[in-house]
Design an enzyme around this catalytic site. Structure first.
Site, PDB file in Angstrom:
ATOM      1  N   MET A 140      -4.050  -6.926  -7.224  1.00  0.00           N
ATOM      2  CA  MET A 140      -3.528  -8.084  -7.955  1.00  0.00           C
ATOM      3  C   MET A 140      -4.605  -8.957  -8.605  1.00  0.00           C
ATOM      4  SD  MET A 140      -0.481  -7.322  -7.748  1.00  0.00           S
ATOM      5  CE  MET A 140       0.373  -8.723  -8.471  1.00  0.00           C
ATOM      6  N   ARG A 141      -5.760  -8.384  -8.880  1.00  0.00           N
ATOM      7  CA  ARG A 141      -6.824  -9.141  -9.553  1.00  0.00           C
ATOM      8  C   ARG A 141      -7.126  -8.504 -10.898  1.00  0.00           C
ATOM      9  NH1 ARG A 141      -8.810 -13.822  -6.784  1.00  0.00           N
ATOM     10  NH2 ARG A 141      -8.352 -13.499  -4.592  1.00  0.00           N
ATOM     11  N   LEU A 142      -7.468  -9.367 -11.840  1.00  0.00           N
ATOM     12  CA  LEU A 142      -7.845  -8.883 -13.162  1.00  0.00           C
ATOM     13  C   LEU A 142      -9.331  -8.524 -13.137  1.00  0.00           C
ATOM     14  CD1 LEU A 142      -6.535  -8.561 -15.938  1.00  0.00           C
ATOM     15  CD2 LEU A 142      -7.312 -10.882 -16.488  1.00  0.00           C
ATOM     16  N   HIS A 164       1.935   0.556 -13.277  1.00  0.00           N
ATOM     17  CA  HIS A 164       2.705  -0.659 -13.546  1.00  0.00           C
ATOM     18  C   HIS A 164       4.193  -0.312 -13.465  1.00  0.00           C
ATOM     19  CE1 HIS A 164       3.392  -4.663 -15.070  1.00  0.00           C
ATOM     20  NE2 HIS A 164       4.294  -4.169 -15.901  1.00  0.00           N
ATOM     21  N   GLY A 206       0.785  -1.228   0.000  1.00  0.00           N
ATOM     22  CA  GLY A 206       0.000   0.000   0.000  1.00  0.00           C
ATOM     23  C   GLY A 206       0.814   1.273   0.000  1.00  0.00           C
ATOM     24  N   SER A 207       2.066   1.216  -0.450  1.00  0.00           N
ATOM     25  CA  SER A 207       2.863   2.451  -0.411  1.00  0.00           C
ATOM     26  C   SER A 207       2.313   3.502  -1.387  1.00  0.00           C
ATOM     27  CB  SER A 207       4.346   2.164  -0.691  1.00  0.00           C
ATOM     28  OG  SER A 207       4.533   1.694  -1.995  1.00  0.00           O
ATOM     29  N   ASN A 208       1.797   3.075  -2.527  1.00  0.00           N
ATOM     30  CA  ASN A 208       1.193   4.053  -3.450  1.00  0.00           C
ATOM     31  C   ASN A 208      -0.112   4.612  -2.888  1.00  0.00           C
ATOM     32  OD1 ASN A 208       2.662   4.307  -6.208  1.00  0.00           O
ATOM     33  ND2 ASN A 208       2.815   2.138  -5.677  1.00  0.00           N
ATOM     34  N   ASN A 213      -4.405   2.426 -13.668  1.00  0.00           N
ATOM     35  CA  ASN A 213      -3.517   1.478 -12.974  1.00  0.00           C
ATOM     36  C   ASN A 213      -2.082   1.986 -13.096  1.00  0.00           C
ATOM     37  OD1 ASN A 213      -2.679  -1.007 -11.737  1.00  0.00           O
ATOM     38  ND2 ASN A 213      -2.078  -1.762 -13.760  1.00  0.00           N
TER      39      ASN A 213
HETATM   40  C1  GRF Z   1       3.713  -1.161  -7.451  1.00  0.00           C
HETATM   41  O1  GRF Z   1       5.019  -1.400  -7.878  1.00  0.00           O
HETATM   42  C2  GRF Z   1       2.787  -1.027  -8.622  1.00  0.00           C
HETATM   43  O2  GRF Z   1       3.399  -0.518  -9.761  1.00  0.00           O
HETATM   44  C3  GRF Z   1       2.363  -2.445  -8.869  1.00  0.00           C
HETATM   45  O3  GRF Z   1       2.252  -3.015  -7.591  1.00  0.00           O
HETATM   46  C4  GRF Z   1       3.136  -2.353  -6.699  1.00  0.00           C
HETATM   47  C5  GRF Z   1       2.326  -1.953  -5.508  1.00  0.00           C
HETATM   48  O4  GRF Z   1       3.134  -1.488  -4.471  1.00  0.00           O
HETATM   49  N1  GRF Z   1       1.147  -2.502  -9.641  1.00  0.00           N
HETATM   50  P1  GRF Z   1       2.469  -0.818  -3.191  1.00  0.00           P
HETATM   51  O5  GRF Z   1       1.498  -1.829  -2.589  1.00  0.00           O
HETATM   52  O6  GRF Z   1       1.784   0.435  -3.626  1.00  0.00           O
HETATM   53  O7  GRF Z   1       3.609  -0.570  -2.265  1.00  0.00           O
END
Ligand code: GRF
Length: 197
Positions: free
Chosen positions: A94-96, A113, A12-14, A111
């Site tokens: 992590m789900r489509l 990536h 969840g860092s983002n 999203n």
């Molecule tokens: C990130 O690297 C993002 O690009 C990818 O999953 C990771 C999630 O990291 N889709 P976090 O949970 O936000 O730390």
């Protein structure tokens, strides 16, 4: 004000970076926006722990055995309704997703990536780009369509590697790029949605 729902399955860092940015964001020239809820398919993960600590509502997405992905999303649509999100932001979810959710929020799901799409799509973007001989590495923010990391690209940020970095150093650099880019892009999309409302 516009509202954003963040989807996350992991650290969840983002999610945290977006939340902090939106809290600090309002100023004289810009409207405030709300991170209305966290959607997660993992009852126990860093993102959920942070949401609980910050008092952000958590909407669980339960992929129970025997339930189709479409049914799970139909349930989610009902649960999201009271939060009225204008934008859905996937951040390590992590789900489509299926057309049920994608069509319900057409053009309003994005999203992030950790690779320069269309190179290295899928769940192992960092390891795959590290193992490749690619000189340029970076991140991509894109719209979500029915494919795996195939939606229209909104922005990419890249850097040149020396070839001497460890996987951990590359990973750290990619995450720093994500945290410096995603919150600003999300806020800017919320500004646009606010202006259109
Ligand atoms: C990130 O690297 C993002 O690009 C990818 O999953 C990771 C999630 O990291 N889709 P976090 O949970 O936000 O730390």
């Amino acid at each position: 004000m516009s509202r954003v729902a963040v989807f996350a399955s992991g650290t969840g860092s983002n999610f945290k970076a977006i939340h902090s940015h939106l809290l600090a964001y309002p100023d004289a020239a810009r409207p405030a926006h709300q991170l209305c809820c966290l959607v997660s398919d993992k009852p126990v993960c860093g993102a959920v722990a942070w949401a609980r600590e910050m008092g952000i509502p958590v909407v669980p997405m339960t992929y129970a055995k025997g339930l189709s992905r479409e049914s799970v999303e139909q349930i989610l649509l009902d649960e999201l309704r009271p939060f009225q999100p204008d934008l859905l932001v996937l951040a390590g979810f992590m789900r489509l997703l299926t057309p049920v959710l994608i069509d319900a929020y057409a053009g309003r799901i994005i999203n992030i990536h950790p690779a320069l799409l269309p190179r290295h799509p899928g769940a192992h973007g960092i390891a795959d780009s590290y193992a490749s001989g690619d000189r340029l590495l970076g991140i991509t923010i894109h719209h979500v369509d029915y494919g795996v990391d195939t939606g229209r690209i909104i922005v990419q940020k890249s850097f040149e590697r020396t070839g001497r970095e460890s996987l951990e150093e590359i990973e750290k650099h990619l995450h720093e790029l994500e945290h410096a880019t995603y919150p600003i892009l999300v806020a800017s999309m919320l500004d646009t949605l606010h202006a259109q409302s």
